[in-house]
Design a protein around this motif. Structure first.
Motif, PDB file in Angstrom:
ATOM      1  N   ALA A  30      13.502   0.968  53.776  1.00 37.93           N
ATOM      2  CA  ALA A  30      13.588   2.400  53.983  1.00 37.93           C
ATOM      3  C   ALA A  30      15.015   2.863  54.264  1.00 37.93           C
ATOM      4  O   ALA A  30      15.295   4.052  54.232  1.00 37.93           O
ATOM      5  N   MET A  31      15.920   1.926  54.551  1.00 36.38           N
ATOM      6  CA  MET A  31      17.286   2.300  54.891  1.00 36.38           C
ATOM      7  C   MET A  31      18.045   2.759  53.651  1.00 36.38           C
ATOM      8  O   MET A  31      18.116   2.052  52.646  1.00 36.38           O
ATOM      9  N   THR A  32      18.617   3.942  53.707  1.00 43.05           N
ATOM     10  CA  THR A  32      19.395   4.456  52.590  1.00 43.05           C
ATOM     11  C   THR A  32      20.738   3.738  52.528  1.00 43.05           C
ATOM     12  O   THR A  32      21.205   3.178  53.532  1.00 43.05           O
ATOM     13  N   PRO A  33      21.416   3.767  51.371  1.00 41.89           N
ATOM     14  CA  PRO A  33      22.744   3.148  51.283  1.00 41.89           C
ATOM     15  C   PRO A  33      23.722   3.709  52.318  1.00 41.89           C
ATOM     16  O   PRO A  33      24.465   2.954  52.936  1.00 41.89           O
ATOM     17  N   ALA A  34      23.711   5.036  52.507  1.00 42.75           N
ATOM     18  CA  ALA A  34      24.628   5.639  53.483  1.00 42.75           C
ATOM     19  C   ALA A  34      24.328   5.149  54.891  1.00 42.75           C
ATOM     20  O   ALA A  34      25.240   4.860  55.677  1.00 42.75           O
ATOM     21  N   ALA A  35      23.040   5.042  55.231  1.00 48.45           N
ATOM     22  CA  ALA A  35      22.667   4.566  56.559  1.00 48.45           C
ATOM     23  C   ALA A  35      23.042   3.096  56.738  1.00 48.45           C
ATOM     24  O   ALA A  35      23.471   2.681  57.817  1.00 48.45           O
ATOM     25  N   ALA A  36      22.875   2.305  55.669  1.00 44.57           N
ATOM     26  CA  ALA A  36      23.227   0.894  55.745  1.00 44.57           C
ATOM     27  C   ALA A  36      24.724   0.721  55.969  1.00 44.57           C
ATOM     28  O   ALA A  36      25.154  -0.116  56.770  1.00 44.57           O
ATOM     29  N   VAL A  37      25.529   1.516  55.274  1.00 43.89           N
ATOM     30  CA  VAL A  37      26.981   1.426  55.437  1.00 43.89           C
ATOM     31  C   VAL A  37      27.394   1.894  56.832  1.00 43.89           C
ATOM     32  O   VAL A  37      28.274   1.303  57.473  1.00 43.89           O
TER      33      VAL A  37
END
Length: 276
Positions: A30-37
């Motif tokens: 569920a983690m978006t790329p922006a949230a992961a970064v």
């Protein structure tokens, strides 16, 4: 003293750049790329040391390759060997940072012009006092914490996942994005004072090169660390395109000063020129 060797060494300091410590929870779909970064950038402060290899192209220097070790805590230290592949023998340089003193070694070419001494010593404390002993920007780059640049991608508005790849036999997830220097400065407002100060110094280095925008890629492994990092941009002196691969994160790092008998002190050399 042959001026081209020290000049090559100072130019090579531009390469002391990279990124480590980015993380992504690969078990959280569920983690978006922006949230992961964004989550990844927070882990940078936990780093104590790392080793990295680099390859690419830098403005006015052309193709380069090198390897380095860096310790961030308890006290900073760095050892780097760099080769400018298009510059022959004068393109090879070794840099060490020990106890706030920077050493640049130009090998045999420097020794021939400096009575057998193959290292030049820069006391960064003295440099900071009056700015007269060497280029302040070059000294800053020698002390640069490459891990701090890991947070650059958090300033991008177009971060996206770009698939999975193997790096050095390790499975990784790749993230890509584009960020302007204005975006980077805006992102500093969310950081604490110390992190913001380090970030501002990194941004200023790219401004000095004439870079306005950076295209960035991160390859994050299954242990939530950046395995590889790439940064591209258009600089005044030509293209910037650096790829850094990381190894041995948080393992002991020891960097020793060169033998005193093989080292020339820049401050003493300048004093001698003044007397002459």
């Amino acid at each position: 003293m042959k001026s081209s060797v020290p000049a090559a060494g100072l130019a090579a300091l531009l390469l002391a750049a990279g990124a480590v410590g980015c993380s992504q929870n690969t078990d959280s779909p569920a983690m978006t790329p922006a949230a992961a970064v964004a989550k990844a950038a927070k882990s940078t402060g936990d780093l104590t040391s790392f080793r990295y290899t680099l390859t690419g192209e830098v403005p006015e220097q052309g193709r380069v390759e090198g390897e380095a070790v860096m310790r961030l805590k308890p006290e900073p230290a760095m050892g780097m060997k760099m080769r400018a592949l298009d510059q022959g023998a004068d393109g090879t340089v070794e840099i060490r940072l020990v106890d706030e003193v920077m050493y640049i070694g130009g090998g045999a070419g420097m020794a021939e012009e400096m009575d057998g001494k193959r290292w030049m010593k820069f006391d960064l404390a003295a440099t900071g006092a009056d700015g007269a002993l060497t280029d302040r920007g070059a000294a800053d780059r020698a002390q640069q914490d490459p891990a701090g640049e890991a947070g650059f991608l958090t300033g991008a508005k177009d971060v996206e996942e770009a698939g999975t790849e193997k790096v050095d036999g390790v499975e990784t997830t790749r993230y890509s994005g584009t960020v302007t220097l204005d975006d980077l400065r805006a992102s500093l407002k969310k950081k604490d004072a110390a992190a913001a100060e380090r970030g501002e110094k990194n941004i200023e280095r790219y401004e000095d090169m004439g870079v306005d925008e950076l295209t960035m890629d991160l390859w994050v492994d299954g242990e939530d660390r950046t395995k590889r990092f790439r940064m591209r941009g258009d600089a005044t002196g030509g293209p910037l395109d650096m790829t850094i691969t990381f190894h041995d994160v948080n393992k002991p790092v020891t960097v020793e000063a060169p033998p005193a008998g093989e080292t020339a002190d820049l401050e003493e050399l300048l004093e001698g020129l003044g007397e002459g």
